[in-house]
Scaffold this motif. Structure first.
Motif, PDB file in Angstrom:
ATOM      1  N   LEU B  29       6.815   6.867  -1.765  1.00  0.00           N
ATOM      2  CA  LEU B  29       5.563   7.460  -2.255  1.00  0.00           C
ATOM      3  C   LEU B  29       5.761   8.938  -2.576  1.00  0.00           C
ATOM      4  CD1 LEU B  29       2.846   5.942   0.130  1.00  0.00           C
ATOM      5  CD2 LEU B  29       3.016   5.591  -2.339  1.00  0.00           C
ATOM      6  N   GLY B  33       6.040   8.366  -6.293  1.00  0.00           N
ATOM      7  CA  GLY B  33       4.616   8.173  -6.573  1.00  0.00           C
ATOM      8  C   GLY B  33       4.192   6.726  -6.397  1.00  0.00           C
ATOM      9  N   TRP B  34       2.896   6.504  -6.593  1.00  0.00           N
ATOM     10  CA  TRP B  34       2.342   5.164  -6.370  1.00  0.00           C
ATOM     11  C   TRP B  34       2.976   4.120  -7.290  1.00  0.00           C
ATOM     12  CZ3 TRP B  34      -0.400   2.166  -3.256  1.00  0.00           C
ATOM     13  CH2 TRP B  34      -0.945   0.995  -3.768  1.00  0.00           C
ATOM     14  N   PHE B 108       1.062  14.609   3.409  1.00  0.00           N
ATOM     15  CA  PHE B 108      -0.165  14.693   2.620  1.00  0.00           C
ATOM     16  C   PHE B 108       0.072  14.163   1.210  1.00  0.00           C
ATOM     17  CE2 PHE B 108      -2.807  17.225  -0.370  1.00  0.00           C
ATOM     18  CZ  PHE B 108      -4.029  16.675  -0.054  1.00  0.00           C
ATOM     19  N   PHE B 109       1.224  14.472   0.624  1.00  0.00           N
ATOM     20  CA  PHE B 109       1.486  14.024  -0.736  1.00  0.00           C
ATOM     21  C   PHE B 109       1.544  12.489  -0.805  1.00  0.00           C
ATOM     22  CE2 PHE B 109       3.789  18.323  -1.338  1.00  0.00           C
ATOM     23  CZ  PHE B 109       2.569  18.963  -1.446  1.00  0.00           C
ATOM     24  N   LEU B 112      -1.968  11.329  -0.611  1.00  0.00           N
ATOM     25  CA  LEU B 112      -2.629  11.636  -1.883  1.00  0.00           C
ATOM     26  C   LEU B 112      -2.370  10.526  -2.916  1.00  0.00           C
ATOM     27  CD1 LEU B 112      -4.196  13.839  -3.422  1.00  0.00           C
ATOM     28  CD2 LEU B 112      -2.022  14.933  -3.960  1.00  0.00           C
ATOM     29  N   GLU B 113      -1.136  10.047  -2.961  1.00  0.00           N
ATOM     30  CA  GLU B 113      -0.801   8.949  -3.874  1.00  0.00           C
ATOM     31  C   GLU B 113      -1.682   7.728  -3.596  1.00  0.00           C
ATOM     32  OE1 GLU B 113       1.323   8.834  -6.393  1.00  0.00           O
ATOM     33  OE2 GLU B 113       2.106  10.866  -6.133  1.00  0.00           O
ATOM     34  N   TRP B 115      -4.653   7.668  -1.957  1.00  0.00           N
ATOM     35  CA  TRP B 115      -6.064   7.937  -2.237  1.00  0.00           C
ATOM     36  C   TRP B 115      -6.374   7.804  -3.712  1.00  0.00           C
ATOM     37  CZ3 TRP B 115      -6.314  13.096   0.944  1.00  0.00           C
ATOM     38  CH2 TRP B 115      -6.415  12.782   2.298  1.00  0.00           C
ATOM     39  N   VAL B 116      -5.506   8.429  -4.523  1.00  0.00           N
ATOM     40  CA  VAL B 116      -5.785   8.432  -5.950  1.00  0.00           C
ATOM     41  C   VAL B 116      -5.670   7.011  -6.516  1.00  0.00           C
ATOM     42  CG1 VAL B 116      -4.972   9.269  -8.184  1.00  0.00           C
ATOM     43  CG2 VAL B 116      -5.256  10.853  -6.296  1.00  0.00           C
ATOM     44  N   ARG B 119      -8.793   5.001  -5.798  1.00  0.00           N
ATOM     45  CA  ARG B 119     -10.013   5.307  -6.571  1.00  0.00           C
ATOM     46  C   ARG B 119     -10.274   4.255  -7.642  1.00  0.00           C
ATOM     47  NH1 ARG B 119     -11.816   7.623 -11.003  1.00  0.00           N
ATOM     48  NH2 ARG B 119      -9.749   7.892 -11.876  1.00  0.00           N
ATOM     49  N   THR B 120      -9.219   3.743  -8.255  1.00  0.00           N
ATOM     50  CA  THR B 120      -9.400   2.777  -9.339  1.00  0.00           C
ATOM     51  C   THR B 120      -8.942   1.366  -8.947  1.00  0.00           C
ATOM     52  OG1 THR B 120      -7.277   3.533 -10.239  1.00  0.00           O
ATOM     53  CG2 THR B 120      -9.255   4.445 -11.234  1.00  0.00           C
ATOM     54  N   VAL B 128      -8.265   1.517   2.393  1.00  0.00           N
ATOM     55  CA  VAL B 128      -8.000   2.941   2.571  1.00  0.00           C
ATOM     56  C   VAL B 128      -9.224   3.688   3.091  1.00  0.00           C
ATOM     57  CG1 VAL B 128      -7.423   5.076   1.348  1.00  0.00           C
ATOM     58  CG2 VAL B 128      -6.202   2.974   0.828  1.00  0.00           C
ATOM     59  N   GLY B 129     -10.423   3.262   2.658  1.00  0.00           N
ATOM     60  CA  GLY B 129     -11.653   3.945   3.044  1.00  0.00           C
ATOM     61  C   GLY B 129     -11.770   4.151   4.556  1.00  0.00           C
ATOM     62  N   GLU B 132      -9.078   6.490   5.971  1.00  0.00           N
ATOM     63  CA  GLU B 132      -9.299   7.883   5.599  1.00  0.00           C
ATOM     64  C   GLU B 132     -10.419   8.497   6.446  1.00  0.00           C
ATOM     65  OE1 GLU B 132     -11.878   9.260   3.458  1.00  0.00           O
ATOM     66  OE2 GLU B 132     -10.894  11.214   3.255  1.00  0.00           O
ATOM     67  N   ARG B 133     -11.493   7.722   6.676  1.00  0.00           N
ATOM     68  CA  ARG B 133     -12.607   8.245   7.489  1.00  0.00           C
ATOM     69  C   ARG B 133     -12.154   8.483   8.925  1.00  0.00           C
ATOM     70  NH1 ARG B 133     -15.568   5.037   3.935  1.00  0.00           N
ATOM     71  NH2 ARG B 133     -15.350   3.157   5.184  1.00  0.00           N
TER      72      ARG B 133
END
Lengths: 201, 201
Positions: B29, B33-34, B108-109, B112-113, B115-116, B119-120, B128-129, B132-133
């Motif tokens: 990751l 990246g993703w 974190f990076f 971040l992969e 999380w982003v 999103r879609t 992930v939700g 993350e919470r």
């Protein structure tokens, strides 16, 4: 070529086509993310032939960077328009709302896709880096202008930077969960902090 | 099966294999990246057969979420260890350095992969939700503990939230450009603000 099309000058048609490609790219980034945004999908959405697309943008990288640049311009215009309606009362809170709104928007999510992709793509990073720095400088200058402060006084410069980092962080959190209530509370409190800490000219 | 392998109990070998898969996923990751993180690449890096990998993690989603969870645990342990060495003098600045360090890191990076991408990707977002919470709540509680404050007093709760949003925003900026100097200045100034604004018990 239809009769209507033939009446529109070539330059104008070319600009309209470019704009359709940029808008379709932004929509794709927001809906499908970086990996889902392919030049094929974009040309279909924009109703533009592959050949015409390649003429305007030779690569996905060039297309996406131009799209985010276009987006940044649109965003700036929108920000200026909304800033005209800012009341003098509770001005700091109003400015924070405006700035935070920029980072909790499809525009920011599209840019986020680009940034994250650029982290692991050296070629893309070469294109995105300067763009991101320019947008950052512009947003900073604009925040200073909206707040009506002198950057050189006190800790004003750092406080504006912290504010922009804060709203960026809030935007990233919002990309996954709609935490509008929490965000409002943080901005309320931040506005009070700025009210006490900024040196207002 | 080699003689050495046969001497290690099955459960232990399975745990070691799982760990290698998680570490390889994080590395992928961060580096690729993703979209570059495929189950094939991960199993090659981890030196684990595709069959064994599927046994542990039936999908890329499951693998990546477990990897980020693993990462969060490792990060928490590391944070606790580093927090023990915090001097009493300039404590707030030291805490900010620790917290910001969490967001300017490969850990974190990698998150971040995820999380982003989430999103879609509705399926991934479901996984992930909650993660993350939970990480968000834990980090918040830990920041309160490190600062040695009572959250119920004054604006302490909002100030801690703002601090975490701020360091998240700094982390996102750092993912593209190494802006350590700017970051240090923002944190210096923010430590002074917190020193004035927090109600210390």
């Amino acid at each position: 070529m239809t009769e209507t099309a033939s009446r529109i000058p070539q330059g104008e048609r070319s600009r309209a086509m470019r704009l359709r490609l940029l808008e379709a790219t932004v929509d794709c980034l927001v809906e499908l993310g970086w990996s889902g945004t392919t030049t094929t999908v974009v040309s279909q959405r924009a109703g533009v032939s592959r050949g015409a697309q390649l003429h305007h943008f030779p690569s996905k990288q060039a297309l996406v960077v131009a799209a985010v640049e276009h987006l940044a311009e649109r965003r700036r215009d929108e920000l200026r328009r909304r800033a005209e309606g800012l009341p003098e009362q509770d001005r700091i809170r109003g400015v924070l709302e405006l700035l935070a709104g920029q980072f909790v928007s499809p525009v920011f999510f599209a840019a986020l896709e680009l940034w994250v992709a650029a982290r692991t793509d050296a070629e893309l990073r070469e294109l995105v880096g300067p763009l991101e720095r320019r947008i950052g400088r512009e947003t900073h200058a604009y925040a200073v202008e909206l707040l009506g402060i002198d950057e050189a006084r006190g800790d004003n410069r750092q406080l504006v930077q912290a504010t922009l980092d804060l709203v960026r962080g809030l935007g990233l959190a919002a990309s996954l969960t709609d935490d509008a209530k929490r965000r409002e509370a943080v901005l309320d409190s931040w506005a009070e902090v700025l009210g006490r800490e900024l040196v207002i000219s």
